[in-house]
Design an enzyme around this catalytic site. Structure first.
Site, PDB file in Angstrom:
ATOM      1  N   SER A 122       1.041  -1.132   0.210  1.00 38.28           N
ATOM      2  CA  SER A 122      -0.420  -0.298   0.389  1.00 38.28           C
ATOM      3  C   SER A 122       0.776   0.558  -0.087  1.00 38.28           C
ATOM      4  O   SER A 122       1.718   1.168   0.238  1.00 38.28           O
ATOM      5  CB  SER A 122      -1.043  -0.064   1.133  1.00 38.28           C
ATOM      6  OG  SER A 122      -1.609   1.697   1.338  1.00 38.28           O
ATOM      7  N   TYR A 176      -2.676  -1.705  10.556  1.00 44.85           N
ATOM      8  CA  TYR A 176      -2.737  -1.777   9.583  1.00 44.85           C
ATOM      9  C   TYR A 176      -1.173  -1.609   8.784  1.00 44.85           C
ATOM     10  O   TYR A 176      -0.570  -2.015   7.686  1.00 44.85           O
ATOM     11  CB  TYR A 176      -3.800  -1.080   8.857  1.00 44.85           C
ATOM     12  CG  TYR A 176      -3.968  -1.663   6.862  1.00 44.85           C
ATOM     13  CD1 TYR A 176      -4.120  -2.390   6.080  1.00 44.85           C
ATOM     14  CD2 TYR A 176      -3.847  -0.602   5.975  1.00 44.85           C
ATOM     15  CE1 TYR A 176      -4.421  -3.212   4.948  1.00 44.85           C
ATOM     16  CE2 TYR A 176      -3.428  -0.498   4.871  1.00 44.85           C
ATOM     17  CZ  TYR A 176      -4.198  -1.616   4.534  1.00 44.85           C
ATOM     18  OH  TYR A 176      -4.182  -1.857   3.101  1.00 44.85           O
TER      19      TYR A 176
END
Ligand code: NAP
Length: 238
Positions: free
Chosen positions: A141, A154
Site C-alpha cells: 500500500s 494495518y
C-alpha cells in the site's frame, strides 16, 4: 505461453484479486485463486471458466491461520502444478483507533497482511530456485511509507511487507527470481466496508486498471527488474 505461466493469487474472491485473476487469464496465464469464503470463490470461478475453461481453479484457505498459510503452496502445487508466480494480495484492516482494536483483530491483520505472505514466499521459493524462474508480487500500500492515524496495525503490517519484499528480493534475484512490492493508493473496492464501484475514478483506482499494471510486470524483459511500483489515482492527496 507466458513466462510465468501458473500463478497463485491470494484474496482473489473480490476486489483487486478478482480483477487480477481475470486480467491474468486474458493474458494467457493459468490462475489459482484463494480466499476464505468458498461461495464467493466458486461463483467467480464459474464465471471465469465460461470464458477461460480450466485455466482457472480455486482453493479455500484462511490466511489468518499460519498453519494453513504454511501448507497452502504444497496443496496448490500437488493439485494444480508447480507455481511460476505468487501474488500476495489478500489484505484486511479496519479504520479505528488502536485502543478500539481487539487483540484478535491486531493478530489477524498482522497474520493475513504480513505473516502469510512471508510463509507463502518461504514455501514457494525452493521450487522456483530449482527451476531458476519465479515471480513474487507483494501488494502492500502507499501506507507502507506513510503513517496514518486509526490504521496503525494495518500500516505496521504494510511497512513490514515492504521491508520483507525488498529483503527477499536481494536473497532471491541471483536465483533468477523477481520480487516486486506494489504500493497502491486508494482502490475502488469493498475493502474495509466500502462499496465497490462507488468512488469517482480520479479519486480511486479502478481494480481492473491496477490489475493490468500489475499483470504487465510479468511481461517485462527478463533483464529488467521493477522492485517497487507506486501507483495513485490522479487526484489522491498523499
Ligand atoms: P477487498 O475487496 O476487501 O478484498 C480482500 C480479499 O482478501 C478478499 O478476497 C478476501 O476474501 C481476502 N481475505 C481477507 N481476509 C482473508 C483471510 N483471513 N484469509 C484469506 N483471504 C482473506 O480488498 P482489496 O481492496 O481488493 O485489497 C487487495 C489488497 O490491496 C490488500 O492487500 C489491501 O491491503 C491492498 N490495498 C487496498 C487499498 C484500497 O484502497 N482498497 C489501497 C492500498 C492497498 P474473504 O473475505 O473471502 O477471505
Amino acid at each position: 505461453m507466458p513466462r510465468y505461466e501458473n500463478v497463485l493469487v491470494t484474496g482473489a474472491s473480490r476486489g483487486l484479486g478478482a480483477a487480477l485473476a481475470a486480467e491474468l487469464l486474458a493474458r494467457g496465464h493459468r490462475v489459482v485463486t484463494t480466499a476464505r469464503h468458498e461461495g464467493d470463490l466458486a461463483r467467480q470461478n464459474h464465471l471465469l471458466r465460461e470464458q477461460h475453461g480450466d485455466r482457472i481453479n480455486f482453493i479455500v484457505a484462511d490466511l489468518s491461520d499460519s498453519v494453513a498459510a504454511q501448507h497452502l503452496v504444497s496443496h496448490v502445487e500437488q493439485r494444480f502444478g508447480a507455481l511460476d508466480a505468487l501474488i500476495n494480495n489478500a489484505g484486511t484492516g479496519t479504520y479505528k483507533p488502536l485502543t478500539e482494536w481487539s487483540a484478535g483483530e491486531v493478530t489477524t491483520c498482522m497474520n493475513v497482511n504480513l505473516l502469510a505472505p512471508m510463509l507463502l514466499t518461504q514455501a514457494v521459493l525452493p521450487g522456483m530456485m530449482a527451476r531458476r524462474r519465479g515471480y513474487i508480487v507483494n501488494v502492500a500500500s502507499d501506507l507502507a511509507r506513510r503513517p496514518l492515524a486509526n490504521m496503525s496495525a494495518y500500516v505496521a503490517s504494510k511497512f513490514g511487507l515492504l521491508g520483507f519484499s525488498g529483503s527477499v528480493l536481494r536473497e532471491a534475484k541471483s536465483h533468477g527470481i523477481k520480487v516486486t512490492a506494489v504500493l497502491p493508493g486508494i482502490i475502488d473496492t469493498a475493502f474495509n466496508g466500502a462499496v465497490q464501484g462507488s468512488k469517482e475514478e480520479t479519486w480511486a483506482l479502478r481494480p481492473q486498471a491496477l490489475a493490468s499494471q500489475i499483470a504487465a510486470l510479468f511481461e517485462l524483459p527478463e533483464n529488467v527488474l521493477l522492485d517497487e511500483l507506486t501507483i495513485h489515482p490522479q487526484h489522491q492527496d498523499f
